[in-house]
Design an enzyme around this catalytic site. Structure first.
Site, PDB file in Angstrom:
ATOM      1  N   GLU A 180      -9.083  -7.298  -5.448  1.00 47.91           N
ATOM      2  CA  GLU A 180      -9.967  -6.877  -6.536  1.00 47.91           C
ATOM      3  C   GLU A 180      -9.263  -6.828  -7.886  1.00 47.91           C
ATOM      4  O   GLU A 180      -8.031  -6.753  -7.970  1.00 47.91           O
ATOM      5  CB  GLU A 180     -10.574  -5.519  -6.208  1.00 47.91           C
ATOM      6  CG  GLU A 180      -9.542  -4.461  -5.959  1.00 47.91           C
ATOM      7  CD  GLU A 180     -10.123  -3.238  -5.251  1.00 47.91           C
ATOM      8  OE1 GLU A 180     -10.749  -3.422  -4.186  1.00 47.91           O
ATOM      9  OE2 GLU A 180      -9.946  -2.136  -5.745  1.00 47.91           O
ATOM     10  N   CYS A 222      -6.985  -5.364 -14.932  1.00 45.64           N
ATOM     11  CA  CYS A 222      -6.002  -4.863 -13.979  1.00 45.64           C
ATOM     12  C   CYS A 222      -6.078  -5.791 -12.771  1.00 45.64           C
ATOM     13  O   CYS A 222      -7.124  -5.892 -12.133  1.00 45.64           O
ATOM     14  CB  CYS A 222      -6.398  -3.437 -13.606  1.00 45.64           C
ATOM     15  SG  CYS A 222      -5.430  -2.749 -12.279  1.00 45.64           S
ATOM     16  N   CYS A 252      -0.481  -3.429   0.804  1.00 46.12           N
ATOM     17  CA  CYS A 252       0.791  -3.013   0.189  1.00 46.12           C
ATOM     18  C   CYS A 252       1.615  -2.295   1.240  1.00 46.12           C
ATOM     19  O   CYS A 252       1.088  -1.478   2.000  1.00 46.12           O
ATOM     20  CB  CYS A 252       0.529  -2.080  -0.993  1.00 46.12           C
ATOM     21  SG  CYS A 252       2.045  -1.534  -1.801  1.00 46.12           S
ATOM     22  N   CYS A 256       2.387   4.690  -0.268  1.00 45.30           N
ATOM     23  CA  CYS A 256       2.204   5.960  -0.984  1.00 45.30           C
ATOM     24  C   CYS A 256       1.027   6.702  -0.341  1.00 45.30           C
ATOM     25  O   CYS A 256      -0.011   6.093  -0.054  1.00 45.30           O
ATOM     26  CB  CYS A 256       1.941   5.711  -2.464  1.00 45.30           C
ATOM     27  SG  CYS A 256       3.251   4.738  -3.224  1.00 45.30           S
ATOM     28  N   CYS A 292      -2.650   6.673  -1.917  1.00 50.35           N
ATOM     29  CA  CYS A 292      -3.177   5.394  -2.411  1.00 50.35           C
ATOM     30  C   CYS A 292      -3.977   4.652  -1.355  1.00 50.35           C
ATOM     31  O   CYS A 292      -3.511   4.420  -0.238  1.00 50.35           O
ATOM     32  CB  CYS A 292      -2.033   4.523  -2.911  1.00 50.35           C
ATOM     33  SG  CYS A 292      -2.582   2.883  -3.420  1.00 50.35           S
ATOM     34  N   SER A 334       3.564  -2.733 -13.301  1.00 49.25           N
ATOM     35  CA  SER A 334       3.764  -1.372 -12.797  1.00 49.25           C
ATOM     36  C   SER A 334       4.426  -1.427 -11.422  1.00 49.25           C
ATOM     37  O   SER A 334       3.976  -2.152 -10.538  1.00 49.25           O
ATOM     38  CB  SER A 334       2.402  -0.684 -12.683  1.00 49.25           C
ATOM     39  OG  SER A 334       2.528   0.557 -12.039  1.00 49.25           O
ATOM     40  N   HIS A 359       5.205   9.964 -10.558  1.00 50.30           N
ATOM     41  CA  HIS A 359       4.348  10.905  -9.829  1.00 50.30           C
ATOM     42  C   HIS A 359       4.998  12.200  -9.339  1.00 50.30           C
ATOM     43  O   HIS A 359       4.344  13.001  -8.657  1.00 50.30           O
ATOM     44  CB  HIS A 359       3.647  10.233  -8.635  1.00 50.30           C
ATOM     45  CG  HIS A 359       2.920   8.974  -8.973  1.00 50.30           C
ATOM     46  ND1 HIS A 359       2.284   8.760 -10.178  1.00 50.30           N
ATOM     47  CD2 HIS A 359       2.731   7.820  -8.255  1.00 50.30           C
ATOM     48  CE1 HIS A 359       1.739   7.557 -10.180  1.00 50.30           C
ATOM     49  NE2 HIS A 359       1.996   6.962  -9.042  1.00 50.30           N
ATOM     50  N   ASN A 390      -8.023   9.848  -8.823  1.00 42.54           N
ATOM     51  CA  ASN A 390      -9.337   9.417  -8.361  1.00 42.54           C
ATOM     52  C   ASN A 390      -9.441   9.736  -6.881  1.00 42.54           C
ATOM     53  O   ASN A 390      -8.800   9.075  -6.064  1.00 42.54           O
ATOM     54  CB  ASN A 390      -9.435   7.892  -8.522  1.00 42.54           C
ATOM     55  CG  ASN A 390     -10.408   7.501  -9.581  1.00 42.54           C
ATOM     56  OD1 ASN A 390     -11.465   8.100  -9.746  1.00 42.54           O
ATOM     57  ND2 ASN A 390     -10.040   6.469 -10.321  1.00 42.54           N
ATOM     58  N   CYS A 416      -7.666   1.934  -7.666  1.00 45.42           N
ATOM     59  CA  CYS A 416      -6.896   1.030  -6.846  1.00 45.42           C
ATOM     60  C   CYS A 416      -7.338   0.938  -5.377  1.00 45.42           C
ATOM     61  O   CYS A 416      -7.216   1.902  -4.635  1.00 45.42           O
ATOM     62  CB  CYS A 416      -5.474   1.588  -6.933  1.00 45.42           C
ATOM     63  SG  CYS A 416      -4.198   0.555  -6.370  1.00 45.42           S
TER      64      CYS A 416
HETATM   65  N1  SAH Z   1       2.222  -0.802  -6.694  1.00 47.53           N
HETATM   66  C1  SAH Z   1       2.348  -0.619  -8.095  1.00 47.53           C
HETATM   67  C2  SAH Z   1       1.158  -1.104  -8.864  1.00 47.53           C
HETATM   68  C3  SAH Z   1      -0.185  -0.866  -8.253  1.00 47.53           C
HETATM   69  S1  SAH Z   1      -0.696   0.830  -8.093  1.00 47.53           S
HETATM   70  C4  SAH Z   1       2.641   0.831  -8.402  1.00 47.53           C
HETATM   71  O1  SAH Z   1       2.563   1.660  -7.509  1.00 47.53           O
HETATM   72  O2  SAH Z   1       3.004   1.107  -9.541  1.00 47.53           O
HETATM   73  C5  SAH Z   1      -1.129   1.186  -9.770  1.00 47.53           C
HETATM   74  C6  SAH Z   1      -1.175   2.644 -10.110  1.00 47.53           C
HETATM   75  O3  SAH Z   1      -2.355   3.248  -9.564  1.00 47.53           O
HETATM   76  C7  SAH Z   1       0.004   3.428  -9.576  1.00 47.53           C
HETATM   77  O4  SAH Z   1       0.562   4.249 -10.560  1.00 47.53           O
HETATM   78  C8  SAH Z   1      -0.635   4.210  -8.470  1.00 47.53           C
HETATM   79  O5  SAH Z   1       0.128   5.321  -8.161  1.00 47.53           O
HETATM   80  C9  SAH Z   1      -2.007   4.497  -9.039  1.00 47.53           C
HETATM   81  N2  SAH Z   1      -3.006   4.960  -8.057  1.00 47.53           N
HETATM   82  C10 SAH Z   1      -3.110   4.654  -6.753  1.00 47.53           C
HETATM   83  N3  SAH Z   1      -4.164   5.286  -6.185  1.00 47.53           N
HETATM   84  C11 SAH Z   1      -4.739   6.024  -7.173  1.00 47.53           C
HETATM   85  C12 SAH Z   1      -5.861   6.920  -7.224  1.00 47.53           C
HETATM   86  N4  SAH Z   1      -6.621   7.151  -6.149  1.00 47.53           N
HETATM   87  N5  SAH Z   1      -6.144   7.518  -8.401  1.00 47.53           N
HETATM   88  C13 SAH Z   1      -5.412   7.268  -9.514  1.00 47.53           C
HETATM   89  N6  SAH Z   1      -4.352   6.436  -9.521  1.00 47.53           N
HETATM   90  C14 SAH Z   1      -4.018   5.813  -8.370  1.00 47.53           C
HETATM   91 FE1  SF4 Z   2       1.447   0.298  -3.086  1.00 46.22          FE
HETATM   92 FE2  SF4 Z   2       1.305   1.084  -5.653  1.00 46.22          FE
HETATM   93 FE3  SF4 Z   2      -0.459   1.970  -3.824  1.00 46.22          FE
HETATM   94 FE4  SF4 Z   2       2.047   2.804  -3.732  1.00 46.22          FE
HETATM   95  S1  SF4 Z   2       0.591   3.175  -5.378  1.00 46.22           S
HETATM   96  S2  SF4 Z   2       0.827   2.113  -1.966  1.00 46.22           S
HETATM   97  S3  SF4 Z   2       3.147   0.993  -4.354  1.00 46.22           S
HETATM   98  S4  SF4 Z   2      -0.218  -0.138  -4.508  1.00 46.22           S
END
Ligand code: SAH
Ligand code: SF4
Length: 340
Positions: free
Chosen positions: A89, A102, A109, A113, A116, A188, A213, A287, A330
């Protein structure tokens, strides 16, 4: 067959040389692809037929399709189907300074995390450079507008797909490619140290954002397992090296998670950690997703956190919210569709 959008200008020049042609044809072809936006090689009028036939037998022009769009006033969310039936997406956002997208860099991935949605699906594969370029082309053609800014913050860890991501940057930045200025591009990362060091030598002025974070290892280990491999003090060391080499300000992303990383102590600790580094902190209201247990910090706690960082003379903003209505965070659109 290979997707023609995968090729950097150098690779395309090499291709033309390999079939006994002059390398300037690469620029000609780039103009057809990225300016005139041809859908088939037949549309090219200034390259001779025999070469067109060779191109047709080696390359396709594009191989991803939009399968769903959710539209809101300031944000559109796109779901794409790839040739191998995987889904990814992109999110388009309208700002006063332009239009940003974006994009995703991988299917799934592996970083895992805890908060996520994207990380719930393990990495299936890397996206090719062409699949990243096409997310932009397809969205531009949907909105009939130029995209001015790119953030590589969708599904995936870009530094776990380093070569394709850096080639993607070369293609979109090229004046005859999409000609998007490197200062308008942000990568990022969750903090893959060897790649941050490599990126310090990447000769494009691209912005770097770090998904921090947490202000210390104890909290970060709980929410980002990658921290056990690349702990905070080593991460900061690598960022100082990055800064010395590039002189570019670093962005830190900090998701505000209730009762996890959002109290005053965390704010003070974060200020101490970042002191003296030319950086900027982006506080992100989390989110919430149906599938994960984390909660968004209360508005007043986000404000208090902000005030402390500010008082400590660190540049900080609270991210404006986009697309919570249409689950634009995301990985959320795809996971709804797949019902995982
Ligand atoms: N993997 C890379 C880039 C993709 S994630 C990274 O982790 O930086 C992009 C951003 O979205 C990251 O900062 C991640 O922590 C954040 N993110 C993931 N899930 C989220 C959510 N539910 N609400 C807000 N930000 C989120
Ligand atoms: Fe992967 Fe970024 Fe999500 Fe962490 S926040 S699981 S690195 S996409």
């Amino acid at each position: 067959m290979r997707n023609i959008y995968d090729l950097t200008i150098e690779e395309l020049e090499q291709y033309f040389l390999s079939i006994g042609e002059k390398k300037f044809k690469a620029i000609q072809l780039y103009t057809w692809l990225y300016d005139k936006k041809i859908k088939s090689f037949e549309e090219i009028t200034d390259i001779k037929k025999t070469i067109i036939e060779k191109l047709e037998s080696s390359f396709v022009i594009g191989d991803i399709d939009i399968v769903k769009v959710e539209r809101d006033i300031e944000v559109n969310k796109y779901l794409f189907l790839l040739q191998d039936k995987n889904l990814i997406e992109s999110v388009l956002m309208r700002h006063d300074y332009g239009t940003s997208i974006c994009i995703s860099s991988q299917v799934g991935c592996n970083i895992g995390c805890k908060f996520c949605e994207s990380g719930r699906l393990k990495k299936v594969r890397n996206l090719t450079s062409g699949e990243m370029v096409e997310q932009i082309l397809k969205v531009e053609s949907d909105i009939k507008e130029r995209i001015t800014h790119i953030v590589i913050m969708g599904i995936g860890e870009p530094f776990d797909n380093y070569t394709n991501v850096t080639n993607f940057i070369k293609i979109v930045n090229h004046p005859k490619g999409l000609s998007i200025g490197s200062r308008h591009i942000t990568v990022s990362t969750s903090g893959i140290i060897p790649k941050i060091l490599e990126f310090a030598d990447f000769p494009y002025q691209v912005n770097l954002a770090i998904s921090l974070h947490a202000p210390n290892n104890e909290i970060r280990n709980k929410i980002m397992p990658i921290n056990k491999v690349y702990p905070i003090e080593k991460l900061m060391e690598s960022l100082r090296v990055y800064y010395q080499k590039t002189k570019r300000r670093i962005t830190f992303e900090y998701i505000m998670l209730e009762k996890v990383n959002d109290d005053k102590t965390a704010a003070e600790e974060l200020s101490k950690l970042l002191k003296g580094l030319n950086c900027y902190v982006n506080l992100i209201p989390y989110n919430e997703t149906n599938n994960l247990e984390y909660k968004r910090s209360k508005k007043e706690n986000i404000q208090k956190f902000y005030d402390i960082i500010k008082k400590n003379n660190i540049n900080v903003t609270i991210r404006r919210e986009f697309g919570t209505n249409i689950s634009a965070a995301c990985g959320q659109l795809r996971s709804k569709r797949e019902d995982i």
